[in-house]
Design a protein around this motif. Structure first.
Motif, PDB file in Angstrom:
ATOM      1  N   TYR A  45       2.237   2.056  -9.521  1.00 10.87           N
ATOM      2  CA  TYR A  45       2.851   1.733  -8.390  1.00 10.87           C
ATOM      3  C   TYR A  45       4.066   0.724  -8.712  1.00 10.87           C
ATOM      4  CZ  TYR A  45       0.471   4.095  -4.554  1.00 10.87           C
ATOM      5  OH  TYR A  45       0.000   5.471  -3.720  1.00 10.87           O
TER       6      TYR A  45
ATOM      7  N   GLY B  79       0.815  -1.184  -0.030  1.00 14.84           N
ATOM      8  CA  GLY B  79      -0.060   0.078  -0.004  1.00 14.84           C
ATOM      9  C   GLY B  79       1.027   1.222   0.102  1.00 14.84           C
ATOM     10  N   SER B  80       0.295   2.531   0.268  1.00 15.18           N
ATOM     11  CA  SER B  80       0.785   3.770   0.073  1.00 15.18           C
ATOM     12  C   SER B  80       2.134   3.668   0.982  1.00 15.18           C
ATOM     13  CB  SER B  80      -0.041   4.789   0.431  1.00 15.18           C
ATOM     14  OG  SER B  80      -1.120   4.802  -0.472  1.00 15.18           O
TER      15      SER B  80
ATOM     16  N   CYS C 232      -5.951   2.649  -0.210  1.00 21.74           N
ATOM     17  CA  CYS C 232      -6.401   3.678  -0.859  1.00 21.74           C
ATOM     18  C   CYS C 232      -6.284   3.725  -2.233  1.00 21.74           C
ATOM     19  CB  CYS C 232      -5.229   4.780  -0.224  1.00 21.74           C
ATOM     20  SG  CYS C 232      -5.507   6.609  -0.954  1.00 21.74           S
ATOM     21  N   VAL C 233      -5.538   3.124  -3.068  1.00 24.50           N
ATOM     22  CA  VAL C 233      -5.528   3.350  -4.345  1.00 24.50           C
ATOM     23  C   VAL C 233      -6.496   2.609  -4.778  1.00 24.50           C
ATOM     24  CG1 VAL C 233      -4.141   2.941  -6.412  1.00 24.50           C
ATOM     25  CG2 VAL C 233      -3.181   3.887  -4.282  1.00 24.50           C
TER      26      VAL C 233
ATOM     27  N   ILE D 237       2.255   7.412   4.335  1.00 25.45           N
ATOM     28  CA  ILE D 237       3.118   7.810   3.260  1.00 25.45           C
ATOM     29  C   ILE D 237       4.254   8.410   3.911  1.00 25.45           C
ATOM     30  CG2 ILE D 237       3.652   9.285   1.314  1.00 25.45           C
ATOM     31  CD1 ILE D 237       1.207   8.700   0.377  1.00 25.45           C
TER      32      ILE D 237
ATOM     33  N   GLU E  23      -2.523   0.858 -10.355  1.00 29.05           N
ATOM     34  CA  GLU E  23      -1.734  -0.248  -9.767  1.00 29.05           C
ATOM     35  C   GLU E  23      -0.234  -0.569 -10.517  1.00 29.05           C
ATOM     36  OE1 GLU E  23      -2.129  -4.758  -8.949  1.00 29.05           O
ATOM     37  OE2 GLU E  23      -3.715  -3.901 -10.279  1.00 29.05           O
TER      38      GLU E  23
ATOM     39  N   GLY F 280      -0.647  -1.079  -4.417  1.00 30.19           N
ATOM     40  CA  GLY F 280      -1.632   0.336  -4.332  1.00 30.19           C
ATOM     41  C   GLY F 280      -2.398   0.266  -2.954  1.00 30.19           C
TER      42      GLY F 280
ATOM     43  N   ARG G  69       6.076   3.539  -0.526  1.00 31.61           N
ATOM     44  CA  ARG G  69       6.901   4.640  -0.248  1.00 31.61           C
ATOM     45  C   ARG G  69       8.143   4.341   0.493  1.00 31.61           C
ATOM     46  NH1 ARG G  69       6.360  10.282  -0.441  1.00 31.61           N
ATOM     47  NH2 ARG G  69       5.029   9.880  -2.104  1.00 31.61           N
TER      48      ARG G  69
ATOM     49  N   GLY H 118       1.754   3.194   8.881  1.00 29.66           N
ATOM     50  CA  GLY H 118       0.504   3.046   8.598  1.00 29.66           C
ATOM     51  C   GLY H 118      -0.436   2.455   9.355  1.00 29.66           C
TER      52      GLY H 118
ATOM     53  N   THR I 148      -3.816   7.714   4.620  1.00 27.94           N
ATOM     54  CA  THR I 148      -2.842   7.632   3.650  1.00 27.94           C
ATOM     55  C   THR I 148      -1.640   8.506   3.559  1.00 27.94           C
ATOM     56  OG1 THR I 148      -4.554   6.434   2.374  1.00 27.94           O
ATOM     57  CG2 THR I 148      -2.393   7.350   1.280  1.00 27.94           C
TER      58      THR I 148
ATOM     59  N   CYS J 289      -9.617   5.548  -1.065  1.00 23.98           N
ATOM     60  CA  CYS J 289      -9.683   7.041  -1.291  1.00 23.98           C
ATOM     61  C   CYS J 289      -9.889   7.405  -2.565  1.00 23.98           C
ATOM     62  CB  CYS J 289      -8.241   7.819  -0.878  1.00 23.98           C
ATOM     63  SG  CYS J 289      -7.340   7.125   0.638  1.00 23.98           S
TER      64      CYS J 289
END
Length: 461
Positions: free
Chosen positions: A99, A13-14, A42-43, A315, A96, A39, A18, A302, A311, A47
């Motif tokens: 990412y 995920g985010s 969130c992705v 990050i 996706e 992703g 990251r 997270g 999110t 969100c």
């Protein structure tokens, strides 16, 4: 000791991506395991698709407003779930892929399966393969929780909203948090007859009380059947639909039920207890300000840590982790001032910092509060009102909190968050020349406090 990886991340995920990408950019050898889609929440199921659905659900409102501005033939027409979902799926596939490419482009390796921790420096994938890592980062996020009632398997969780094959004619949303409010807004706007059931007397517990009241009223005004102070206790199959029984109200019949009753950290079967990682009462990974667990080689960022479950926070935590361990730039995230927004329509609710209830407990706080009808919607005949609220420390004059209820409030709070995070005073706001005519100009034109909370109430804040 030689390791297969300098860093192994559990979760794509985010926050996890990251941390993995920045660490790899510093030269670390990084592996990442993601059991679902790159992703994360969130992705793929949060969100991003939610905000796109908010845009879609706003079309009838825009068409109605256009008519008031002289566009007599303006009409949103009939909504096609199939047409929208096709475009949505395409966009999520694109994100996706982005990412995935972003991580692989810096030399990262993705394992498309679930991983669990089997030692302070070792992870095991679902296929049985094992890898050693100098550092392990848990970024598994959270998962929706069910309320634990009879027949709940007949309902859906929030993830399922984006997978529906067709839009239900009548739907019950259970919950009163931001996910429930946003989903009720979306479904209502897309044409579904929407019921929202919540056990409290107003939605959005934890937000500023005035904002909660305004969002509660707005849900009712846009046509959501809002049922407060009650909760479902049983779901039963009823022909092609579902019969819902409540603890304090008559039964109702719907085509679908969506539970938005909170989320829990996704730590089940990660092997954390066996390794000795400390967990909190809701299964969250306990970490210090550096996102480090009680096992020195294991970290977490997270929603899985249940600190501030947003999110951008994940990050920033992931980036700070990478800078600290691999970039020789030690830093951590201060969680005390984080802005947030609830994307209801036509007005959003957005906040940063102290609420007025917290000001009452603290004492020594001035409240600047403005309510007015915004020009655009007022011209179209709407009675909807905007709220702008600032909370100011009487002694230091620092702005301690800001709450906005109005169109594009999320965009406004992002800008207000900058000076507030910098420690701006009310006089700094006052010295700022207004941009006219705008809604946001009210933030710099409120001259006199509407009320004060001088003495602390109810004990130490």
């Amino acid at each position: 000791m030689s390791f297969d990886y300098d860093l192994f991340v559990i979760g794509g995920g985010s926050g996890g991506v990251r941390a993995a990408r920045i660490s790899a950019g510093y030269g670390a050898k990084v592996g990442l395991a993601e059991e679902s889609r790159m992703g994360g929440t969130c992705v793929i199921r949060g969100c991003v698709p939610k905000k796109l659905m908010i845009f879609a659900s706003s079309a009838p409102e825009f068409a109605e407003e256009a008519q008031a501005y002289g566009w007599r033939d303006a009409s949103a027409g009939a909504f096609s779930w199939d047409a929208f979902k096709g475009r949505l799926d395409t966009e999520l596939d694109r994100l996706e892929a982005a990412y995935t490419r972003g991580f692989e482009s810096v030399g990262g390796t993705i394992h498309h399966q679930r991983a669990r921790i089997v030692g302070p420096h070792e992870v095991e994938l679902a296929d049985g393969s094992r890898f050693s890592a100098k550092h392990i980062l848990i970024a598994a996020g959270g998962r929706p929780q069910l309320p634990g009632i009879e027949g709940e398997a007949l309902g859906m969780i929030s993830d399922d909203l984006f997978l529906m094959e067709q839009l239900p004619g009548r739907v019950l949303v259970v919950g009163g948090g931001f996910i429930a409010c946003e989903f009720a807004t979306i479904l209502n706007g897309l044409g579904a007859e929407t019921v929202l059931a919540y056990r409290g007397d107003k939605v959005l517990r934890g937000f500023d009380t005035d904002g909660r009241l305004l969002v509660t009223e707005q849900l009712q005004q846009i046509g959501v059947d809002l049922r407060l102070n009650l909760s479902p206790v049983r779901l039963e199959k009823d022909g092609d639909g579902i019969k819902v029984s409540f603890d304090n109200g008559p039964d109702t019949h719907v085509d679908a039920v969506i539970f938005a009753t909170g989320r829990n950290p996704y730590t089940k079967d990660l092997g954390l207890e066996d390794v000795g990682v400390q967990l909190g009462p809701n299964g969250e990974v306990v970490v210090d300000e550096w996102s480090q667990t009680n096992i020195p080689s294991i970290y977490a960022v997270g929603d899985v840590t249940n600190r501030v479950n947003l999110t951008p926070v994940a990050i920033r935590e992931g980036h700070s982790f990478a800078d600290t361990l691999f970039g020789n730039k030690p830093r951590y995230l201060d969680h005390t001032l984080v802005a947030s927004a609830v994307y209801t329509r036509p007005h959003e609710m957005a906040s940063i910092g102290m609420t007025e209830d917290e000001a009452i407990l603290r004492g020594g706080v001035e409240v600047y509060d403005a309510r007015f009808r915004p020009m655009r919607s007022a011209f179209a005949g709407s009675d909807a009102r905007v709220m702008m609220k600032l909370l100011v420390d009487e002694d230091s004059r620092r702005v301690l909190g800001c709450h906005i209820f109005g169109p594009e409030a999320g965009e406004l709070i992002q800008l207000a968050a900058i000076p507030i995070t910098m420690g701006a005073t009310k006089e700094d706001f006052d010295r700022t020349v207004a941009v006219h005519p705008t809604i946001a100009e009210e933030l710099v034109t409120m001259r006199q406090p509407t009320r004060r909370h001088d003495e602390p109430q109810g004990g130490d804040a």
